[in-house]
Write a protein that holds these residues in place. Sequence first.
Motif, PDB file in Angstrom:
ATOM      1  N   ASP A 141       0.906  -1.279  -0.390  1.00 30.75           N
ATOM      2  CA  ASP A 141      -0.333   0.207  -0.201  1.00 30.75           C
ATOM      3  C   ASP A 141       0.754   1.031  -0.183  1.00 30.75           C
ATOM      4  O   ASP A 141       1.823   1.255   0.930  1.00 30.75           O
ATOM      5  N   ASN A 142       0.985   2.366  -1.102  1.00 30.15           N
ATOM      6  CA  ASN A 142       1.463   3.308  -1.291  1.00 30.15           C
ATOM      7  C   ASN A 142       0.754   4.492   0.289  1.00 30.15           C
ATOM      8  O   ASN A 142      -0.541   4.025   0.802  1.00 30.15           O
ATOM      9  N   SER A 195      15.812   5.687   2.945  1.00 34.25           N
ATOM     10  CA  SER A 195      14.893   6.150   2.511  1.00 34.25           C
ATOM     11  C   SER A 195      13.919   5.086   1.938  1.00 34.25           C
ATOM     12  O   SER A 195      12.788   5.327   1.980  1.00 34.25           O
ATOM     13  N   ALA A 196      14.083   3.683   1.942  1.00 34.37           N
ATOM     14  CA  ALA A 196      13.557   2.695   1.518  1.00 34.37           C
ATOM     15  C   ALA A 196      11.739   2.536   2.459  1.00 34.37           C
ATOM     16  O   ALA A 196      10.987   1.987   2.508  1.00 34.37           O
ATOM     17  N   SER A 223       7.865   9.184   0.714  1.00 35.89           N
ATOM     18  CA  SER A 223       7.932  10.012  -0.818  1.00 35.89           C
ATOM     19  C   SER A 223       8.886  10.026  -1.011  1.00 35.89           C
ATOM     20  O   SER A 223       9.915  10.286   0.151  1.00 35.89           O
ATOM     21  N   CYS A 224       9.838   9.673  -2.166  1.00 41.92           N
ATOM     22  CA  CYS A 224      11.488   9.922  -2.441  1.00 41.92           C
ATOM     23  C   CYS A 224      10.864  10.996  -3.980  1.00 41.92           C
ATOM     24  O   CYS A 224      10.879  10.823  -4.809  1.00 41.92           O
ATOM     25  N   ALA A 225      12.415  11.611  -3.838  1.00 39.64           N
ATOM     26  CA  ALA A 225      12.173  12.577  -4.934  1.00 39.64           C
ATOM     27  C   ALA A 225      13.766  12.269  -5.454  1.00 39.64           C
ATOM     28  O   ALA A 225      15.154  12.136  -5.131  1.00 39.64           O
ATOM     29  N   MET A 226      14.023  13.190  -6.504  1.00 38.79           N
ATOM     30  CA  MET A 226      15.274  12.678  -7.102  1.00 38.79           C
ATOM     31  C   MET A 226      15.426  14.361  -8.080  1.00 38.79           C
ATOM     32  O   MET A 226      14.767  15.165  -8.344  1.00 38.79           O
ATOM     33  N   LEU A 227      16.815  14.930  -7.546  1.00 43.30           N
ATOM     34  CA  LEU A 227      16.273  16.299  -8.128  1.00 43.30           C
ATOM     35  C   LEU A 227      18.367  16.319  -8.808  1.00 43.30           C
ATOM     36  O   LEU A 227      19.234  15.242  -8.497  1.00 43.30           O
ATOM     37  N   LYS A 247       8.755  12.236  -7.896  1.00 43.92           N
ATOM     38  CA  LYS A 247       8.559  12.123  -6.955  1.00 43.92           C
ATOM     39  C   LYS A 247       7.011  11.550  -7.007  1.00 43.92           C
ATOM     40  O   LYS A 247       6.320  11.976  -7.123  1.00 43.92           O
ATOM     41  N   GLU A 248       7.662  10.639  -6.064  1.00 44.26           N
ATOM     42  CA  GLU A 248       7.446   8.642  -6.031  1.00 44.26           C
ATOM     43  C   GLU A 248       7.861   8.739  -4.716  1.00 44.26           C
ATOM     44  O   GLU A 248       7.959   8.099  -4.341  1.00 44.26           O
ATOM     45  N   PRO A 249       6.448   7.626  -4.390  1.00 42.75           N
ATOM     46  CA  PRO A 249       6.547   6.692  -3.696  1.00 42.75           C
ATOM     47  C   PRO A 249       7.482   6.028  -3.578  1.00 42.75           C
ATOM     48  O   PRO A 249       7.665   5.188  -4.283  1.00 42.75           O
ATOM     49  N   PRO A 250       8.144   4.620  -1.893  1.00 44.39           N
ATOM     50  CA  PRO A 250       9.071   4.616  -2.818  1.00 44.39           C
ATOM     51  C   PRO A 250       9.303   3.292  -2.928  1.00 44.39           C
ATOM     52  O   PRO A 250      10.632   2.770  -3.711  1.00 44.39           O
TER      53      PRO A 250
END
Length: 544
Positions: free
Chosen positions: A281-282, A485-486, A491-495, A503-506
């Motif tokens: 589940d997210n 992070s996992a 949520s995780c984002a990439m710069l 920006k997405e769920p792990p």
Amino acid sequence: MEIFRVENLSFAYPDSKQKVLDNVSFCVNDGEFVTLCGKSGSSKTTLLKMLKPQLTPKGDKTGGIFYKGENLYDIENAVTAAKIGYVMQNPETQIVCDTVKKELAFGLENMGKSPFEIKRRIAEISAFFGIEEWVNKNTNQLSGGEKQLVSLASIIAMNPDVIILDEPTSQLDPVATDSFFNLLEKINRQLGITVILSEHNLERCFSMSDRVLFLDDGRLACDDTPRKACVEILKSDMKVALPSATRIFGEEFSAESLPLNIREGRKIILDGYNKSTCEIDNHRNDNDDVINLEDVWFRYEKNGEDVLRGVNLSVKKSEILAIHGSNGSGKTTLLNVISKLRKAYHGDVKLYNRAIADYKGNSLYRGIIGFLPQNPKTVFSNKTVREDFLESCKAHSKDENIIDEISEKLGISHLLDRHPFDISGGEIQKCALGRVLISQPEIILLDEPTKGLDAFYKSELSEIFEKLSQEGKTLVIVTHDVEFSATTAHSCAMLFDGEIICKEPPQVFFSENYFYTTSSAIIAKDVIKNAVTVSQVTENLKKI
């Protein structure tokens, strides 16, 4: 031939009756790759510094340390300076020159080498390390990963017999970490240089090692081959630090066949399991936004390059957001802009739908935002941790009882009367977080909060962050630690290239990535869909 022999070594710091090293004995042979592991505060750094006379701390020492059969402390300073290399956790503290070429030459000049010999050695080392294009660069232009390579190269240039490394990858992104380990293995295998490595990231170094030393509360609990050491470590709290493949299959295999790396773990899954679906589940968060960035641009100099280029980002109340990206991608800059330490020249930065410019004074000191910087030492200015905590209580009008509450929560009560610079890197990280939490901020910004921490404490820190989230706190974490992070982030984002590209769920973020991903995700790829942590893989293997 023995490089080091340590016999019944015990050590206590001045004015302390407690031994931080207790009757430690081991040998390191010529050409070996030895990994030293243990919890934060287990005195790994103290032990390593005692192998380098120039860094040996003051205190009460008993027992002996021998280098090639001679008492280490009877050997000429010039010999141990050149032949025993030492790479520190933070390259900023080790680089002393303004250009790469000067840094590579520094040690050689101190050894009295001729200009011809120095040029020749720099040419060789630059080619071996693949840094020819950097030699004329200023060292302050290098990323963290590049600086660490230069630090290592400058030591190898002096032709050491042994190199000692104390958490050398703690500040590196996953790609730079992988490159660093590849180079370290090359130095050991091709040049025959003995390596003694202290690491919390055991995913790579266990399979590279000839032997593992496990230090537990100052005592040597294990000295064995990596696979046999894993069997012993699996019985302890330190098992959470072992490679993912070892933790996933640790109960099924004997020491002789225990998997130590991704390749061995993936082979077991591909050979023995059919495809499955991991139903996770997210994390749903229907709260209002507390942070909004709209088309934010920032540069450090008027005519310089933009570091942030049109960043758009929203963070909800109680959300734990982890921001990833390479060294030098602008992650720390982004935190500085959110916290009002830096001002964007274009775009809007809002807290609770209100422009940060409308907050009078610096928002950090108004109890809205708490900021844990990348270097935790910068938050301390007094002789003891307790004094700094009391100072923070006074500044934020908090009751002093909060010190005991936070200290107990973080497990740092025993450190309150210590000088913050006399404790380990992991311990000072915990204390710095404690000082931030004293102000009870609503939004907490953390720059590399797991740097220097062992996996055991990371799991505790993950629980602490989740409790803070449940209390209504919002956390934004800049990190290279994909495993943390996992298990921790909502949520995780990439710069990348100055902007947030996703920006997405792990489980989505790490399943879709190839390099910024977890070992578990790679092991389970195409067999267990969207499983990105050890627990997710093990739980779903039981269902197949």
